[in-house]
Write a protein that holds these residues in place. Structure first.
Motif, PDB file in Angstrom:
ATOM      1  N   MET A 105      -6.143   0.519  -0.750  1.00 33.61           N
ATOM      2  CA  MET A 105      -6.583  -0.663  -0.019  1.00 33.61           C
ATOM      3  C   MET A 105      -5.410  -1.563   0.385  1.00 33.61           C
ATOM      4  SD  MET A 105      -9.626   0.208   0.112  1.00 33.61           S
ATOM      5  CE  MET A 105     -10.433  -1.160   0.884  1.00 33.61           C
ATOM      6  N   ASN A 106      -4.230  -1.358  -0.197  1.00 35.19           N
ATOM      7  CA  ASN A 106      -3.039  -2.129   0.181  1.00 35.19           C
ATOM      8  C   ASN A 106      -2.372  -1.571   1.426  1.00 35.19           C
ATOM      9  OD1 ASN A 106      -3.287  -3.886  -2.022  1.00 35.19           O
ATOM     10  ND2 ASN A 106      -2.316  -2.379  -3.356  1.00 35.19           N
ATOM     11  N   GLY A 107      -2.730  -0.361   1.826  1.00 36.36           N
ATOM     12  CA  GLY A 107      -2.190   0.227   3.046  1.00 36.36           C
ATOM     13  C   GLY A 107      -0.828   0.875   2.908  1.00 36.36           C
ATOM     14  N   ASN A 108      -0.375   1.100   1.682  1.00 32.27           N
ATOM     15  CA  ASN A 108       0.940   1.722   1.490  1.00 32.27           C
ATOM     16  C   ASN A 108       0.886   3.246   1.571  1.00 32.27           C
ATOM     17  OD1 ASN A 108       2.136  -0.811   1.019  1.00 32.27           O
ATOM     18  ND2 ASN A 108       1.483  -0.746  -1.115  1.00 32.27           N
ATOM     19  N   TYR A 109      -0.274   3.816   1.245  1.00 31.07           N
ATOM     20  CA  TYR A 109      -0.407   5.270   1.194  1.00 31.07           C
ATOM     21  C   TYR A 109      -1.545   5.730   2.096  1.00 31.07           C
ATOM     22  CZ  TYR A 109       2.517   4.962  -2.976  1.00 31.07           C
ATOM     23  OH  TYR A 109       3.549   4.710  -3.839  1.00 31.07           O
ATOM     24  N   LYS A 110      -1.427   6.960   2.580  1.00 32.06           N
ATOM     25  CA  LYS A 110      -2.497   7.570   3.367  1.00 32.06           C
ATOM     26  C   LYS A 110      -3.636   7.964   2.430  1.00 32.06           C
ATOM     27  CE  LYS A 110       0.639   9.596   6.774  1.00 32.06           C
ATOM     28  NZ  LYS A 110       1.108  10.849   7.363  1.00 32.06           N
ATOM     29  N   SER A 111      -4.857   7.872   2.914  1.00 31.06           N
ATOM     30  CA  SER A 111      -6.021   8.269   2.118  1.00 31.06           C
ATOM     31  C   SER A 111      -6.051   9.781   1.967  1.00 31.06           C
ATOM     32  CB  SER A 111      -7.303   7.812   2.801  1.00 31.06           C
ATOM     33  OG  SER A 111      -7.334   6.412   2.890  1.00 31.06           O
ATOM     34  N   ASP A 112      -6.749  10.236   0.945  1.00 27.88           N
ATOM     35  CA  ASP A 112      -6.926  11.666   0.709  1.00 27.88           C
ATOM     36  C   ASP A 112      -8.357  11.889   0.224  1.00 27.88           C
ATOM     37  OD1 ASP A 112      -6.357  14.354   0.527  1.00 27.88           O
ATOM     38  OD2 ASP A 112      -5.191  14.198  -1.320  1.00 27.88           O
ATOM     39  N   SER A 113      -8.869  13.088   0.445  1.00 22.87           N
ATOM     40  CA  SER A 113     -10.230  13.394   0.011  1.00 22.87           C
ATOM     41  C   SER A 113     -10.329  14.863  -0.359  1.00 22.87           C
ATOM     42  CB  SER A 113     -11.241  13.060   1.107  1.00 22.87           C
ATOM     43  OG  SER A 113     -11.016  13.865   2.243  1.00 22.87           O
ATOM     44  N   SER A 143       4.198   6.313   6.992  1.00 28.84           N
ATOM     45  CA  SER A 143       5.501   6.191   7.659  1.00 28.84           C
ATOM     46  C   SER A 143       5.569   4.853   8.378  1.00 28.84           C
ATOM     47  CB  SER A 143       5.708   7.341   8.643  1.00 28.84           C
ATOM     48  OG  SER A 143       4.687   7.308   9.630  1.00 28.84           O
ATOM     49  N   GLU A 144       6.772   4.355   8.514  1.00 31.60           N
ATOM     50  CA  GLU A 144       6.995   3.106   9.233  1.00 31.60           C
ATOM     51  C   GLU A 144       6.736   3.341  10.715  1.00 31.60           C
ATOM     52  OE1 GLU A 144       8.102   0.058   8.040  1.00 31.60           O
ATOM     53  OE2 GLU A 144       7.897   0.806   5.997  1.00 31.60           O
ATOM     54  N   GLU A 145       6.007   2.422  11.327  1.00 34.22           N
ATOM     55  CA  GLU A 145       5.740   2.522  12.765  1.00 34.22           C
ATOM     56  C   GLU A 145       6.978   2.066  13.525  1.00 34.22           C
ATOM     57  OE1 GLU A 145       2.978   3.674  14.326  1.00 34.22           O
ATOM     58  OE2 GLU A 145       2.178   4.222  12.377  1.00 34.22           O
TER      59      GLU A 145
END
Length: 154
Positions: A105-113, A143-145
């Motif tokens: 929820m902090n947006g540092n990592y990509k989600s996984d399922s 990754s940094e945009e």
């Protein structure tokens, strides 16, 4: 198409059963007369437990990641300081498979399922059994945009 048909059929049967119950009809008896079926009111349910850890690419636990089961309207859970999580549920919807999702929820990592196919064991009557599994997630850093073209200095 088959899933839609099953869903609509189950809803139709539930609605028809409710209507008949309101009108005073029953789908079971008390053993007297010619109806020997015992009365069982309710619907099938099962218990399942999914636990594991959410790690980063270095193998360290990620704290505060939300873990939930899609289409299950129960609680979500968050990872602890070591990245561990436990999701316990009692479900009235016996899914063929469920999607377990780990979302930072902090947006540092990509989600996984991951898709999990429960194999319930030990059921009796309306209780279809229990299922437990362990799944560890490894989340990748976002990754940094790159800066937009207009923001570059010449």
């Amino acid at each position: 198409m088959n899933k839609i048909r099953k869903f609509l059929t189950s809803k139709w049967c539930a609605m028809l059963s409710s209507l008949l119950a309101v009108l005073g009809f029953a789908a079971c008896g008390n053993g007297k007369n010619d109806v020997d079926e015992p009365c069982l009111y309710g619907q099938p349910y099962a218990k399942f437990k999914i636990e594991g850890a959410v790690l980063n690419e270095d193998g360290k636990g990620v704290e505060g990641v939300q873990v939930y089961v899609r289409d299950y309207y129960g609680d979500t859970t968050k990872t602890d300081q070591q990245g561990k999580y436990v999701f316990n549920a009692e479900s009235f919807h016996l899914y063929n498979n469920v999607w377990v999702i780990a979302e930072d929820m902090n947006g540092n990592y990509k989600s996984d399922s991951v898709s999990v196919t429960p194999k319930y064991e030990g059921g009796d009557g309306w209780f279809s059994g229990s299922y437990a599994t362990t799944h560890n997630f490894t989340l990748k850093k976002k990754s940094e945009e790159p800066a937009p073209e207009g923001d570059k200095e010449n």
